[in-house]
Write an enzyme that holds these catalytic residues in place. Sequence first.
Site, PDB file in Angstrom:
ATOM      1  N   SER A  98      75.693  33.053  42.552  1.00 12.16           N
ATOM      2  CA  SER A  98      75.552  33.882  41.341  1.00 12.16           C
ATOM      3  C   SER A  98      74.563  35.023  41.570  1.00 12.16           C
ATOM      4  O   SER A  98      74.740  36.120  41.020  1.00 12.16           O
ATOM      5  CB  SER A  98      75.147  33.032  40.128  1.00 12.16           C
ATOM      6  OG  SER A  98      73.833  32.555  40.254  1.00 12.16           O
ATOM      7  N   ASN A  99      73.539  34.796  42.395  1.00 17.52           N
ATOM      8  CA  ASN A  99      72.630  35.903  42.724  1.00 17.52           C
ATOM      9  C   ASN A  99      73.339  36.945  43.588  1.00 17.52           C
ATOM     10  O   ASN A  99      73.136  38.147  43.424  1.00 17.52           O
ATOM     11  CB  ASN A  99      71.381  35.379  43.435  1.00 17.52           C
ATOM     12  CG  ASN A  99      70.361  34.827  42.448  1.00 17.52           C
ATOM     13  OD1 ASN A  99      69.719  35.583  41.717  1.00 17.52           O
ATOM     14  ND2 ASN A  99      70.235  33.501  42.415  1.00 17.52           N
ATOM     15  N   MET A 134      69.999  28.262  51.976  1.00 16.13           N
ATOM     16  CA  MET A 134      69.283  26.994  51.875  1.00 16.13           C
ATOM     17  C   MET A 134      68.630  26.530  53.179  1.00 16.13           C
ATOM     18  O   MET A 134      68.321  25.349  53.331  1.00 16.13           O
ATOM     19  CB  MET A 134      70.225  25.904  51.334  1.00 16.13           C
ATOM     20  CG  MET A 134      70.808  26.245  49.970  1.00 16.13           C
ATOM     21  SD  MET A 134      69.566  26.727  48.742  1.00 16.13           S
ATOM     22  CE  MET A 134      68.900  25.109  48.329  1.00 16.13           C
ATOM     23  N   ARG A 135      68.395  27.464  54.102  1.00 14.40           N
ATOM     24  CA  ARG A 135      67.701  27.087  55.344  1.00 14.40           C
ATOM     25  C   ARG A 135      66.473  27.956  55.527  1.00 14.40           C
ATOM     26  O   ARG A 135      66.387  29.052  54.975  1.00 14.40           O
ATOM     27  CB  ARG A 135      68.619  27.257  56.557  1.00 14.40           C
ATOM     28  CG  ARG A 135      69.840  26.398  56.455  1.00 14.40           C
ATOM     29  CD  ARG A 135      70.697  26.400  57.683  1.00 14.40           C
ATOM     30  NE  ARG A 135      71.870  25.639  57.363  1.00 14.40           N
ATOM     31  CZ  ARG A 135      71.907  24.304  57.360  1.00 14.40           C
ATOM     32  NH1 ARG A 135      70.855  23.605  57.745  1.00 14.40           N
ATOM     33  NH2 ARG A 135      72.997  23.661  57.007  1.00 14.40           N
ATOM     34  N   HIS A 148      63.372  32.780  44.549  1.00  8.70           N
ATOM     35  CA  HIS A 148      62.990  31.374  44.427  1.00  8.70           C
ATOM     36  C   HIS A 148      62.871  31.013  42.937  1.00  8.70           C
ATOM     37  O   HIS A 148      62.247  31.752  42.178  1.00  8.70           O
ATOM     38  CB  HIS A 148      61.656  31.132  45.134  1.00  8.70           C
ATOM     39  CG  HIS A 148      61.243  29.703  45.082  1.00  8.70           C
ATOM     40  ND1 HIS A 148      61.813  28.735  45.877  1.00  8.70           N
ATOM     41  CD2 HIS A 148      60.361  29.065  44.280  1.00  8.70           C
ATOM     42  CE1 HIS A 148      61.287  27.562  45.579  1.00  8.70           C
ATOM     43  NE2 HIS A 148      60.402  27.733  44.613  1.00  8.70           N
TER      44      HIS A 148
HETATM   45  C1  GRF Z   1      68.974  29.902  42.858  1.00  9.45           C
HETATM   46  O1  GRF Z   1      68.287  29.189  41.868  1.00  9.45           O
HETATM   47  C2  GRF Z   1      68.030  30.412  43.905  1.00  9.45           C
HETATM   48  O2  GRF Z   1      66.812  30.829  43.385  1.00  9.45           O
HETATM   49  C3  GRF Z   1      67.825  29.196  44.765  1.00  9.45           C
HETATM   50  O3  GRF Z   1      69.091  28.594  44.836  1.00  9.45           O
HETATM   51  C4  GRF Z   1      69.847  28.957  43.678  1.00  9.45           C
HETATM   52  C5  GRF Z   1      71.092  29.634  44.170  1.00  9.45           C
HETATM   53  O4  GRF Z   1      71.941  29.971  43.120  1.00  9.45           O
HETATM   54  N1  GRF Z   1      67.252  29.548  46.030  1.00  9.45           N
HETATM   55  P1  GRF Z   1      73.154  30.952  43.377  1.00  9.45           P
HETATM   56  O5  GRF Z   1      73.856  30.449  44.636  1.00  9.45           O
HETATM   57  O6  GRF Z   1      72.612  32.335  43.581  1.00  9.45           O
HETATM   58  O7  GRF Z   1      74.018  30.854  42.175  1.00  9.45           O
END
Ligand code: GRF
Length: 207
Positions: free
Chosen positions: A20-21, A97-98, A116
């Site tokens: 989503s980001n 996630m790494r 974050h």
């Molecule tokens: C978000 O909360 C980001 O801050 C964290 O993992 C989540 C990822 O969400 N590191 P998305 O994949 O961007 O929806």
Amino acid sequence: MTRAGRAGKEIAVLASGRGSNFQALIDAAGSGYFPATISRLITDNPGAQSISRAKDAGIPVSVLDFGSFPEKESYEQALEEEMVDTGADLFVLAGYMRILSPAIVRRFPGRIMNIHPALLPSFPGLHSPRQALEYGAKVSGCTVHFVDEGTDTGPIIIQRCVPVEVDDDEESLAARILVEEHRILTEAVRLFLDHRLRIVGRKVLVR
Ligand code: GRF
């Protein structure tokens, strides 16, 4: 396209999941909110929803399936080569996630950002909304920071608070934080591209 043939600035995004980001960045680039194109998605997860978001937006995807590498070091080497190959001006970790290797961090000083879901330095690492709830925090939020060799320790660019409500669970708090994540991530990218950020020691000065 070669770097010399590029029309403008380019961003490469690293994402492992939902994206989503990443989507917020796609939308911001598409609307002209910041002056850059997203030139590549790099993901460590062949099942990431981010891949279909990239395809819908016509963004090339590099899948470096972490599980297909014999060990972490060879993955990190391939990732570094892939990042260099993009020629991107800025790398955004959007739910990646790494932990990046020290070699990668050193290769792109001041050019890697992370989002974050907590007010750093509180609640670094995984499951930050859960950590905030378990701690009994009354506010939490999100942070965009430059990446250094630590875990969620780099110089802070923007933070935004959200309240923790008495009846929140992990999902409701994470959803409230996520709305602000999308805002501050795109803001931070815009500040970077407008040359308004300067890193001085631990501090990021915003001009
Ligand atoms: C978000 O909360 C980001 O801050 C964290 O993992 C989540 C990822 O969400 N590191 P998305 O994949 O961007 O929806």
